[in-house]
Design a protein around this motif. Structure first.
Motif, PDB file in Angstrom:
ATOM      1  N   GLY A 163      37.054   5.723  78.490  1.00 58.21           N
ATOM      2  CA  GLY A 163      37.949   6.248  77.451  1.00 58.21           C
ATOM      3  C   GLY A 163      39.151   6.950  78.028  1.00 58.21           C
ATOM      4  O   GLY A 163      39.376   6.975  79.231  1.00 58.21           O
ATOM      5  N   ALA A 173      32.545   9.008  76.722  1.00 60.06           N
ATOM      6  CA  ALA A 173      33.430   7.907  76.350  1.00 60.06           C
ATOM      7  C   ALA A 173      33.791   7.145  77.619  1.00 60.06           C
ATOM      8  O   ALA A 173      34.948   7.109  78.021  1.00 60.06           O
ATOM      9  CB  ALA A 173      34.677   8.419  75.642  1.00 60.06           C
ATOM     10  N   VAL A 192      34.674  10.428  80.907  1.00 57.12           N
ATOM     11  CA  VAL A 192      35.328   9.123  80.787  1.00 57.12           C
ATOM     12  C   VAL A 192      35.183   8.248  82.040  1.00 57.12           C
ATOM     13  O   VAL A 192      35.634   7.108  82.036  1.00 57.12           O
ATOM     14  CB  VAL A 192      36.828   9.258  80.412  1.00 57.12           C
TER      15      VAL A 192
END
Length: 168
Positions: free
Chosen positions: A165, A162, A107
């Motif tokens: 994310g 991600a 992330v």
């Protein structure tokens, strides 16, 4: 480095467990990378980065116990808050829960609304060491940073990227 020395670097074979849990065996990694992951696990669990802050057995009572004779004898490490090698939800000394680190490497980089800038995984590691552990943060590009990043990336093996994310 042979497997006995790797296990010695990772308390209780933590790096090997991390690699097995994430589906990656030592045979799948080049030996130099497996060694970096093992050193990173050791640093994560045992390095206090020069901090003199003591960890406590009960994180929820950390602020009340800091400096008291009941305080745990070990210095603060990454593992004091990020329990089980960062694979499960952790807890800060003030009792707040923090997410696991299983997908931290997946992330980052991410935008921080609080600091109004893009934060990299390395920035986050330095922040945790400086403000959480109260130690000397590892240098960007230094061996300690490379080993910690290698360990955290091993936790994210198989996770979906991600960027920006949420932690899981």
């Amino acid at each position: 480095m042979d497997s006995r020395r790797i296990a010695r670097y990772a308390r209780g074979g933590l790096a090997g467990v991390a690699l097995v849990w994430t589906g990656v065996g030592y045979a799948a990694l080049p030996p130099v990378l497996a060694q970096a992951v093992a050193r990173g696990a050791h640093i994560f669990n045992d390095d206090h980065f020069g901090s003199e802050v003591r960890s406590v057995a009960d994180a929820a009572s950390a602020f009340a116990d800091m400096g008291s004779p009941r305080a745990h004898a070990r210095f603060m490490t990454c593992a004091a808050c990020h329990v089980h090698g960062g694979r499960t939800r952790g807890q800060l000394p003030d009792g707040r829960h923090i997410p696991s680190l299983r997908n931290a490497a997946a992330v980052f980089p991410r935008y921080s609304a609080k600091s109004h800038r893009i934060v990299t995984l390395e920035d986050q590691i330095r922040h945790c060491v400086k403000d959480g552990i109260k130690g000397r943060p590892p240098a960007f590009g230094g061996t300690t940073m490379v080993d910690l990043v290698s360990y955290l990336k091993s936790l994210a093996t198989g996770r979906r990227m991600a960027i920006g994310g949420a932690f899981q």
